[in-house]
Design a protein around this motif. Structure first.
Motif, PDB file in Angstrom:
ATOM      1  N   LEU A  39       0.847  -1.211  -0.012  1.00 43.06           N
ATOM      2  CA  LEU A  39      -0.008  -0.011   0.089  1.00 43.06           C
ATOM      3  C   LEU A  39       0.934   1.244  -0.053  1.00 43.06           C
ATOM      4  O   LEU A  39       0.643   2.202  -0.628  1.00 43.06           O
ATOM      5  CB  LEU A  39      -0.949  -0.102   1.021  1.00 43.06           C
ATOM      6  CG  LEU A  39      -1.940   1.179   1.267  1.00 43.06           C
ATOM      7  CD1 LEU A  39      -3.007   1.350   0.258  1.00 43.06           C
ATOM      8  CD2 LEU A  39      -2.708   1.094   2.519  1.00 43.06           C
ATOM      9  N   ASP A  40       2.015   1.410   0.944  1.00 40.90           N
ATOM     10  CA  ASP A  40       3.045   2.379   0.913  1.00 40.90           C
ATOM     11  C   ASP A  40       3.385   2.443  -0.342  1.00 40.90           C
ATOM     12  O   ASP A  40       3.632   3.730  -0.972  1.00 40.90           O
ATOM     13  CB  ASP A  40       3.953   2.019   1.961  1.00 40.90           C
ATOM     14  CG  ASP A  40       3.496   2.225   3.468  1.00 40.90           C
ATOM     15  OD1 ASP A  40       2.382   2.689   3.370  1.00 40.90           O
ATOM     16  OD2 ASP A  40       4.072   2.053   4.204  1.00 40.90           O
ATOM     17  N   ASN A  42       2.325   1.764  -3.362  1.00 41.74           N
ATOM     18  CA  ASN A  42       1.435   2.397  -4.430  1.00 41.74           C
ATOM     19  C   ASN A  42       0.964   3.953  -4.107  1.00 41.74           C
ATOM     20  O   ASN A  42       0.714   4.635  -4.958  1.00 41.74           O
ATOM     21  CB  ASN A  42      -0.170   1.703  -4.306  1.00 41.74           C
ATOM     22  CG  ASN A  42       0.138   0.431  -4.921  1.00 41.74           C
ATOM     23  OD1 ASN A  42       0.187   0.567  -6.131  1.00 41.74           O
ATOM     24  ND2 ASN A  42      -0.027  -0.702  -4.299  1.00 41.74           N
ATOM     25  N   ILE A  43       1.010   4.363  -2.811  1.00 40.53           N
ATOM     26  CA  ILE A  43       0.733   5.527  -2.321  1.00 40.53           C
ATOM     27  C   ILE A  43       2.273   6.270  -2.993  1.00 40.53           C
ATOM     28  O   ILE A  43       1.725   7.495  -3.469  1.00 40.53           O
ATOM     29  CB  ILE A  43       0.453   5.978  -0.994  1.00 40.53           C
ATOM     30  CG1 ILE A  43      -0.749   5.194  -0.673  1.00 40.53           C
ATOM     31  CG2 ILE A  43       0.413   7.240  -0.446  1.00 40.53           C
ATOM     32  CD1 ILE A  43      -1.306   4.946   0.849  1.00 40.53           C
ATOM     33  N   LEU A  47       2.017   9.713  -5.172  1.00 43.22           N
ATOM     34  CA  LEU A  47       2.633  11.026  -4.884  1.00 43.22           C
ATOM     35  C   LEU A  47       3.742  11.473  -5.526  1.00 43.22           C
ATOM     36  O   LEU A  47       3.847  12.657  -5.835  1.00 43.22           O
ATOM     37  CB  LEU A  47       3.006  10.932  -3.382  1.00 43.22           C
ATOM     38  CG  LEU A  47       1.756  10.731  -2.169  1.00 43.22           C
ATOM     39  CD1 LEU A  47       2.561  10.646  -0.733  1.00 43.22           C
ATOM     40  CD2 LEU A  47       0.781  11.967  -1.995  1.00 43.22           C
ATOM     41  N   GLU A  55      -5.395  13.502   0.408  1.00 46.33           N
ATOM     42  CA  GLU A  55      -6.130  12.142   0.779  1.00 46.33           C
ATOM     43  C   GLU A  55      -7.139  11.773  -0.481  1.00 46.33           C
ATOM     44  O   GLU A  55      -6.943  10.574  -0.833  1.00 46.33           O
ATOM     45  CB  GLU A  55      -6.829  12.263   2.051  1.00 46.33           C
ATOM     46  CG  GLU A  55      -7.724  11.141   2.661  1.00 46.33           C
ATOM     47  CD  GLU A  55      -8.349  11.579   4.024  1.00 46.33           C
ATOM     48  OE1 GLU A  55      -9.605  11.174   3.776  1.00 46.33           O
ATOM     49  OE2 GLU A  55      -7.823  12.262   4.812  1.00 46.33           O
ATOM     50  N   VAL A  58      -5.275  10.705  -3.559  1.00 46.07           N
ATOM     51  CA  VAL A  58      -4.501   9.275  -3.317  1.00 46.07           C
ATOM     52  C   VAL A  58      -5.805   8.006  -3.363  1.00 46.07           C
ATOM     53  O   VAL A  58      -5.526   7.029  -3.822  1.00 46.07           O
ATOM     54  CB  VAL A  58      -3.997   9.365  -1.750  1.00 46.07           C
ATOM     55  CG1 VAL A  58      -3.477   7.726  -1.655  1.00 46.07           C
ATOM     56  CG2 VAL A  58      -2.576  10.112  -2.083  1.00 46.07           C
ATOM     57  N   LEU A  62      -5.727   5.086  -6.157  1.00 44.40           N
ATOM     58  CA  LEU A  62      -5.745   3.729  -5.662  1.00 44.40           C
ATOM     59  C   LEU A  62      -7.027   2.932  -6.142  1.00 44.40           C
ATOM     60  O   LEU A  62      -6.964   1.733  -6.634  1.00 44.40           O
ATOM     61  CB  LEU A  62      -5.735   3.645  -4.126  1.00 44.40           C
ATOM     62  CG  LEU A  62      -4.402   4.080  -3.236  1.00 44.40           C
ATOM     63  CD1 LEU A  62      -4.971   3.986  -1.825  1.00 44.40           C
ATOM     64  CD2 LEU A  62      -3.419   3.025  -3.804  1.00 44.40           C
ATOM     65  N   ILE A  74      -5.861   4.823   4.873  1.00 47.11           N
ATOM     66  CA  ILE A  74      -5.141   5.718   3.915  1.00 47.11           C
ATOM     67  C   ILE A  74      -4.709   6.899   4.804  1.00 47.11           C
ATOM     68  O   ILE A  74      -3.230   7.382   4.616  1.00 47.11           O
ATOM     69  CB  ILE A  74      -6.037   5.919   2.596  1.00 47.11           C
ATOM     70  CG1 ILE A  74      -6.127   4.765   1.830  1.00 47.11           C
ATOM     71  CG2 ILE A  74      -5.333   7.215   2.030  1.00 47.11           C
ATOM     72  CD1 ILE A  74      -7.198   5.232   0.849  1.00 47.11           C
ATOM     73  N   ARG A  77      -1.416   5.729   6.569  1.00 42.72           N
ATOM     74  CA  ARG A  77      -0.209   5.439   5.929  1.00 42.72           C
ATOM     75  C   ARG A  77       0.153   6.771   5.454  1.00 42.72           C
ATOM     76  O   ARG A  77       1.465   7.104   5.267  1.00 42.72           O
ATOM     77  CB  ARG A  77      -0.598   4.647   4.659  1.00 42.72           C
ATOM     78  CG  ARG A  77      -1.219   3.276   4.751  1.00 42.72           C
ATOM     79  CD  ARG A  77      -0.680   2.643   6.245  1.00 42.72           C
ATOM     80  NE  ARG A  77       1.076   2.337   5.998  1.00 42.72           N
ATOM     81  CZ  ARG A  77       1.870   1.998   6.848  1.00 42.72           C
ATOM     82  NH1 ARG A  77       1.362   1.624   8.058  1.00 42.72           N
ATOM     83  NH2 ARG A  77       3.084   1.781   6.684  1.00 42.72           N
ATOM     84  N   LEU A  78      -0.599   7.764   4.900  1.00 37.05           N
ATOM     85  CA  LEU A  78      -0.229   9.151   4.397  1.00 37.05           C
ATOM     86  C   LEU A  78       0.699  10.031   5.650  1.00 37.05           C
ATOM     87  O   LEU A  78       1.462  10.609   5.381  1.00 37.05           O
ATOM     88  CB  LEU A  78      -1.493  10.079   3.890  1.00 37.05           C
ATOM     89  CG  LEU A  78      -1.681   9.836   2.576  1.00 37.05           C
ATOM     90  CD1 LEU A  78      -3.050  10.709   2.380  1.00 37.05           C
ATOM     91  CD2 LEU A  78      -0.678  10.074   1.751  1.00 37.05           C
TER      92      LEU A  78
END
Length: 150
Positions: A39-40, A42-43, A47, A55, A58, A62, A74, A77-78
């Motif tokens: 997930l990180d 992909n974020i 970014l 948010e 993102v 996703l 999310i 993780r952000l």
């Protein structure tokens, strides 16, 4: 759309739909199973493409990758990946004024003269005849439709 709404559209009970879903292997959980590391990554990719993304952007990125995770995850993780960017975006938010109005859901909070002009325009619009509806006004059409549904 929720599963109970889908069941209603198909004219079956929610229990029947649940049995068919389990038989076909369709999970109840609408969220994608993904590790924090994936997930990180992909974020970070999102970014990288749009550094000022927040948010909502993102989440859209996703979803475009067919990854569905809860908003709270999310956010978490952000906060770990981009705490400075997140703080800077929150710092630049616009603080809205609080209005005290006399009537709930009052749409206009203008000076009396402007309000008077708006009221006059609304009245004229609601009472003008429509050529295609046998000269009835929008207000008359709405009232006729409203009364016929009662």
């Amino acid at each position: 759309m929720q599963w109970k709404d889908i069941a209603k559209c198909l004219h079956v009970s929610a229990k029947t739909l649940r049995r068919h879903r389990s038989h076909l292997g369709i999970p109840d959980d609408p969220y994608t199973t993904i590790s924090d590391e994936d997930l990180d990554q992909n974020i970070v990719d999102i970014l990288y493409l749009a550094p000022q993304s927040g948010e909502t952007y993102v989440i859209g990125g996703l979803r475009g990758r067919r990854i569905f995770v809860p908003r709270a995850r999310i956010r978490e993780r952000l906060n770990i990946i981009d705490p400075v960017g997140r703080a800077l975006r929150w710092r630049s938010t616009i603080v809205r004024r609080t209005y005290n109005v006399t009537v709930p859901n009052q749409l206009c909070v203008y000076q009396p003269r402007i309000q008077q002009s708006l009221d006059q325009f609304i009245s004229m619009w609601n009472h003008h005849g429509l050529r295609t509806m046998n000269g009835q006004s929008p207000l008359a059409l709405w009232l006729g439709d409203y009364l016929s549904t009662k």
